[in-house]
Design a protein around this motif. Structure first.
Motif, PDB file in Angstrom:
ATOM      1  N   UNK A  34      97.304 -38.315  43.185  1.00  0.00           N
ATOM      2  CA  UNK A  34      96.226 -37.797  42.358  1.00  0.00           C
ATOM      3  C   UNK A  34      96.288 -36.274  42.292  1.00  0.00           C
ATOM      4  N   UNK A  35      95.731 -35.759  41.205  1.00  0.00           N
ATOM      5  CA  UNK A  35      95.694 -34.312  41.028  1.00  0.00           C
ATOM      6  C   UNK A  35      94.338 -33.920  40.470  1.00  0.00           C
ATOM      7  N   UNK A  36      93.618 -33.138  41.244  1.00  0.00           N
ATOM      8  CA  UNK A  36      92.320 -32.611  40.807  1.00  0.00           C
ATOM      9  C   UNK A  36      92.542 -31.263  40.128  1.00  0.00           C
ATOM     10  N   UNK A  37      91.609 -30.832  39.290  1.00  0.00           N
ATOM     11  CA  UNK A  37      91.770 -29.548  38.598  1.00  0.00           C
ATOM     12  C   UNK A  37      91.989 -28.403  39.581  1.00  0.00           C
ATOM     13  N   UNK A  38      93.022 -27.612  39.336  1.00  0.00           N
ATOM     14  CA  UNK A  38      93.298 -26.451  40.165  1.00  0.00           C
ATOM     15  C   UNK A  38      93.964 -26.764  41.493  1.00  0.00           C
ATOM     16  N   UNK A  39      94.318 -28.038  41.709  1.00  0.00           N
ATOM     17  CA  UNK A  39      94.934 -28.423  42.971  1.00  0.00           C
ATOM     18  C   UNK A  39      96.293 -29.053  42.728  1.00  0.00           C
ATOM     19  N   UNK A  40      97.082 -29.127  43.789  1.00  0.00           N
ATOM     20  CA  UNK A  40      98.395 -29.760  43.701  1.00  0.00           C
ATOM     21  C   UNK A  40      98.246 -31.275  43.731  1.00  0.00           C
ATOM     22  N   UNK A  41      99.251 -31.946  43.172  1.00  0.00           N
ATOM     23  CA  UNK A  41      99.270 -33.406  43.234  1.00  0.00           C
ATOM     24  C   UNK A  41      99.445 -33.830  44.700  1.00  0.00           C
ATOM     25  N   UNK A  42      98.670 -34.837  45.113  1.00  0.00           N
ATOM     26  CA  UNK A  42      98.730 -35.278  46.507  1.00  0.00           C
ATOM     27  C   UNK A  42      98.879 -36.791  46.599  1.00  0.00           C
ATOM     28  N   UNK A  43      99.459 -37.203  47.716  1.00  0.00           N
ATOM     29  CA  UNK A  43      99.624 -38.626  47.985  1.00  0.00           C
ATOM     30  C   UNK A  43      98.263 -39.281  48.208  1.00  0.00           C
ATOM     31  N   UNK A  44      98.083 -40.469  47.640  1.00  0.00           N
ATOM     32  CA  UNK A  44      96.914 -41.294  47.943  1.00  0.00           C
ATOM     33  C   UNK A  44      97.350 -42.454  48.821  1.00  0.00           C
TER      34      UNK A  44
END
Length: 116
Positions: free
Chosen positions: A38-48
């Protein structure tokens, strides 16, 4: 090549649930691990969460105990059941597939918004 199509995102209130699905097509024989990022605004893509062909799972600490990843190999589909959703879970969720040689493919993403 592998094509991944996600579905199931949307708007939900805090504490609610959503189920994401991702259907794979194409060179599906090459897929070993499937997962969600997932990727939230202003953040890096991260493992879920990820799941191997044999069913071994990995979860991020932020979702462990709330989210469940599962896989139907016969349908080439991976699911993400998300319970007790929090506003900080708001993000674009991407389906991922990875081969044993670490070739990655990504879906187009589906928006999940948790808000009252």
């Amino acid at each position: 090549q592998v094509q991944l199509v996600e579905s199931g995102g949307g708007l939900v209130q805090p504490g609610g649930s959503l189920r994401l699905s991702c259907a794979a097509s194409g060179s599906i024989f090459s897929i070993y691990t499937m997962g969600w990022y997932r990727q939230a605004p202003g953040k890096q893509r991260e493992l879920v969460a990820t799941i191997t062909r044999g069913g071994t799972t990995v979860y991020s600490t932020s979702v462990k105990g709330r989210f469940t990843i599962s896989r139907e190999n016969a349908k080439n589909t991976v699911y993400l059941q998300m319970n007790n959703l929090k506003p900080e879970d708001t993000a674009v969720y991407y389906c991922n597939s990875q081969s044993l040689t670490e070739v990655n493919y990504w879906g187009q993403g589906t928006q999940v918004t948790v808000s009252s």
